[in-house]
Design a protein around this motif. Structure first.
Motif, PDB file in Angstrom:
ATOM      1  N   GLN A   1     -41.483 -21.650  -9.530  1.00  0.00           N
ATOM      2  CA  GLN A   1     -42.769 -21.599  -8.808  1.00  0.00           C
ATOM      3  C   GLN A   1     -43.799 -20.786  -9.602  1.00  0.00           C
ATOM      4  OE1 GLN A   1     -41.667 -19.873  -5.060  1.00  0.00           O
ATOM      5  NE2 GLN A   1     -40.586 -21.697  -4.371  1.00  0.00           N
TER       6      GLN A   1
ATOM      7  N   VAL B   1     -40.523 -29.334 -14.211  1.00  0.00           N
ATOM      8  CA  VAL B   1     -39.882 -28.442 -15.187  1.00  0.00           C
ATOM      9  C   VAL B   1     -38.795 -29.191 -15.953  1.00  0.00           C
ATOM     10  CG1 VAL B   1     -38.057 -27.474 -13.689  1.00  0.00           C
ATOM     11  CG2 VAL B   1     -39.091 -26.058 -15.477  1.00  0.00           C
TER      12      VAL B   1
ATOM     13  N   ASN C   1     -31.554 -30.605 -10.238  1.00  0.00           N
ATOM     14  CA  ASN C   1     -31.840 -30.586 -11.678  1.00  0.00           C
ATOM     15  C   ASN C   1     -30.535 -30.733 -12.478  1.00  0.00           C
ATOM     16  OD1 ASN C   1     -32.428 -29.761 -14.323  1.00  0.00           O
ATOM     17  ND2 ASN C   1     -34.154 -28.519 -13.619  1.00  0.00           N
TER      18      ASN C   1
HETATM   19  N1  LIG Z   1     -36.072 -30.173 -10.165  1.00  0.00           N
HETATM   20  C1  LIG Z   1     -36.112 -28.845 -10.045  1.00  0.00           C
HETATM   21  N2  LIG Z   1     -35.759 -28.045 -11.073  1.00  0.00           N
HETATM   22  C2  LIG Z   1     -35.768 -26.706 -10.950  1.00  0.00           C
HETATM   23  N3  LIG Z   1     -36.128 -26.070  -9.817  1.00  0.00           N
HETATM   24  C3  LIG Z   1     -36.478 -26.801  -8.756  1.00  0.00           C
HETATM   25  C4  LIG Z   1     -36.496 -28.219  -8.807  1.00  0.00           C
HETATM   26  N4  LIG Z   1     -36.898 -28.664  -7.586  1.00  0.00           N
HETATM   27  C5  LIG Z   1     -37.111 -27.579  -6.817  1.00  0.00           C
HETATM   28  N5  LIG Z   1     -36.872 -26.452  -7.508  1.00  0.00           N
HETATM   29  C6  LIG Z   1     -36.967 -25.059  -7.023  1.00  0.00           C
HETATM   30  O1  LIG Z   1     -36.083 -24.973  -5.908  1.00  0.00           O
HETATM   31  C7  LIG Z   1     -36.614 -24.084  -4.926  1.00  0.00           C
HETATM   32  C8  LIG Z   1     -36.538 -24.748  -3.572  1.00  0.00           C
HETATM   33  O2  LIG Z   1     -35.217 -24.746  -3.146  1.00  0.00           O
HETATM   34  P1  LIG Z   1     -34.868 -24.483  -1.602  1.00  0.00           P
HETATM   35  O3  LIG Z   1     -33.388 -24.563  -1.514  1.00  0.00           O
HETATM   36  O4  LIG Z   1     -35.683 -25.392  -0.769  1.00  0.00           O
HETATM   37  O5  LIG Z   1     -35.386 -22.987  -1.496  1.00  0.00           O
HETATM   38  P2  LIG Z   1     -35.538 -21.965  -0.266  1.00  0.00           P
HETATM   39  O6  LIG Z   1     -34.498 -22.347   0.747  1.00  0.00           O
HETATM   40  O7  LIG Z   1     -35.285 -20.647  -0.904  1.00  0.00           O
HETATM   41  O8  LIG Z   1     -36.939 -22.076   0.244  1.00  0.00           O
HETATM   42  C9  LIG Z   1     -38.044 -23.797  -5.298  1.00  0.00           C
HETATM   43  O9  LIG Z   1     -38.124 -22.432  -5.666  1.00  0.00           O
HETATM   44  C10 LIG Z   1     -38.339 -24.682  -6.506  1.00  0.00           C
HETATM   45  O10 LIG Z   1     -39.063 -23.980  -7.484  1.00  0.00           O
END
Ligand SMILES: Nc1ncnc2c1ncn2[C@@H]1O[C@H](COP(=O)(O)OP(=O)(O)O)[C@@H](O)[C@H]1O
Ligand SMILES: O=P(O)(O)OC[C@H](O)CO
Length: 504
Positions: free
Chosen positions: A316, A331, A417
């Motif tokens: 983020q 990313v 990812n």
């Molecule tokens: N393809 C990706 N590659 C790397 N990071 C990712 C990808 N998609 C989402 N994220 C990261 O995953 C996180 C979201 O995961 P999530 O389990 O929903 O988090 P939370 O429950 O802590 O809110 C975000 O911080 C985002 O930056």
């Protein structure tokens, strides 16, 4: 006939309501992000009223998308970002201050003050946690010491404390008109105030922090009926019967019910939980001791936890602060634009370093920069930092447990990812396994809620729901793994000892 269970997942970045069927499959999802309020370096807040508003909205969205009503719902589970601290007035229902989020480091001075007598481990034997800004205790103390009128109101018995599970439960069950003020053992184990052996608040520790016991919620098991949704709720009269902190919920949703089982969740932060069964194990390697789950009157299951503060939030940060990607999944493409990290390592010590280092004096560092480095290398180094931090925690688990984990079950938003998961298997040297339902956090809360009302018969039925989706086998040469880890650990040393009287 009630064929479904709703889980409310009140997370750090968003609130979700997810409806599950008996097979543990997702029927529908409602989701809303809330604002991240950062008034100063190191401060992170949420508006608790916004969170409650979003909770009601996402329940409506999930029900609407599945074309279901409350009559279809057997029970409600709640899971939540842990430690994040809400203090509110029990007569008006108004928070006295924004929720102070788990990542917030403003209470370091309170930590230092308390640690002056006995060090940061002074309560660890009883509560399983070191003194750190991460946990709720110092956040409550900060509110009482800094918010005008809060101390007097607390002493008069007018204020309530809760993590966001308690905040949602209290509002869902009627708020000022008879709302239930309770939490579960897993969330209580993150406050610094609960005795792990007795599962009760420690009055002497509360007193040391200056927190009146009248503010504290009742400590309940993770699976029992706490109350029913109030009349004005879309889910009125539906029992709320499961609560677990989100990392413990993910462990439960991964069906890691027995001693020796574990999981790692990749969200805003990363949290590896290792089930130690009914035994309270104290770590010698920088892990926390925490409650895993407790079903009704059943035995308490404990766990060791390696908490990493910054993983998904680093992605983020690339998006919001550096602007080198437009969305988090971008990313993947950016990091694939380079063949390797080009010698760049990022240590994302934005809130100091958590497990296994526990170094509040660390701050973020990017090392190994040369003129050759480009944004692809930065993106790659950010992803690799997630995997390296997990390796450090896994080493600590292996050392504490006296075993070598033979595979790692994973879940959370980042496990989409594939390149990251492959690199993770490479630097761990063991396979990484993703289940079909990667929303294990919500699933775990749904399971706890469903078990309490007989929707599911027992743990065996839940274990049978678990299915493997994909497995990554380690493929990196040992010499290359050793080299990578050596450089990573050198980078970690560069992030330490940065905070002093000039930098907080
Ligand atoms: N393809 C990706 N590659 C790397 N990071 C990712 C990808 N998609 C989402 N994220 C990261 O995953 C996180 C979201 O995961 P999530 O389990 O929903 O988090 P939370 O429950 O802590 O809110 C975000 O911080 C985002 O930056
Ligand atoms: O909301 P998440 O998924 O970032 O989890 C936060 C943790 O519970 C903090 O301890």
């Amino acid at each position: 006939m009630s064929n479904y269970v709703v889980a409310i997942d009140q997370g750090t970045t968003s609130t979700r309501a997810i409806i599950f069927d008996k097979a543990g499959s997702i029927i529908s999802v409602g989701q809303k992000e809330h604002e991240q309020i950062m008034p100063q370096a190191g401060w992170v807040e949420h508006d608790a009223a916004e969170i409650w508003q979003n909770t009601q909205e996402v329940i409506g969205i999930a029900l609407g998308r599945a074309d279901l009503t409350r009559h279809d719902i057997a029970s409600i589970g709640i899971t939540n970002q842990r430690e994040t601290t809400v203090v509110w007035n029990k007569h008006t229902g108004d928070p006295v201050y924004n929720a102070i989020v788990w990542q917030d480091t403003r209470t370091q001075a309170i930590v230092d003050r308390l640690a002056a007598d006995g060090g940061t481990d002074r309560f660890k034997e009883v509560v399983g946690l070191p003194l750190a800004t991460y946990f709720s205790g110092t956040k409550i103390a900060w509110i009482l010491e800094n918010v005008e009128g809060a101390r007097a109101a607390a002493d008069a018995g007018d204020l309530l404390f809760g993590t966001t599970d308690s905040w949602v439960l209290w509002n869902l069950t009627g708020g000022p008109e008879g709302g239930v003020h309770a939490t579960d053992v897993t969330n209580a184990s993150r406050t610094l105030f609960m005795d792990l052996a007795t599962l009760e608040w420690r009055e002497d520790i509360l007193e040391t922090f200056g927190v009146p016991k009248s503010m504290m919620p009742a400590i309940k098991s993770s699976s029992e009926v706490y109350g029913v949704a109030e009349d004005s709720s879309l889910l009125r009269e539906t029992p709320i019967s499961g609560i677990l902190g989100d990392q413990q919920a993910a462990t439960f949703g991964q069906a890691a019910f027995e001693a020796g089982e574990s999981k790692n969740t990749y969200g805003t932060g990363c949290f590896l939980i290792f089930n130690t069964g009914e035994e309270i194990v104290h770590s010698k390697n920088g892990l926390l001791t925490t409650v895993g789950y407790k079903l009704g009157d059943g035995p308490t299951h404990y766990a060791l936890e390696g908490s990493i503060a910054v993983t998904g939030s680093l992605i983020q940060w690339l998006r919001d602060q550096l602007g080198i990607i437009e969305s988090a999944p971008d990313v993947e493409e950016l990091s694939a634009s380079v063949p390797d990290n080009g010698g760049v390592y990022i240590v994302p010590a934005f809130s100091g370093l958590y497990a296994p280092y526990w170094r509040p004096d660390a701050r973020g560092a990017i090392v190994g920069l040369t003129r050759y480095a480009n944004k692809g290398h930065i993106a790659r180094a950010a992803l690799e930092a997630v995997a390296f931090q997990t390796r450090d925690v896994l080493d600590a688990v292996n050392a504490d447990a006296g075993v070598d984990l033979t595979e790692l079950k994973v879940d959370g938003g980042m496990v989409a990812n594939n390149a990251l998961m492959q690199f993770q298997a490479d630097v761990l040297g063991v396979p990484v396994v993703r289940p079909v339902v990667a929303e294990t956090t919500a699933l775990g809360a749904a399971y706890a809620a469903g078990l309490a009302v007989g929707f599911w018969s027992g743990l065996g039925e839940l274990s049978a729901n678990w299915q493997e989706d994909r497995r990554w086998e380690p493929a990196m040469e040992q010499a290359e793994q050793d080299r990578q880890l050596r450089l990573w650990r050198k980078a970690v040393t560069k992030s330490m000892d940065w905070v002093d009287e000039d930098v907080r």
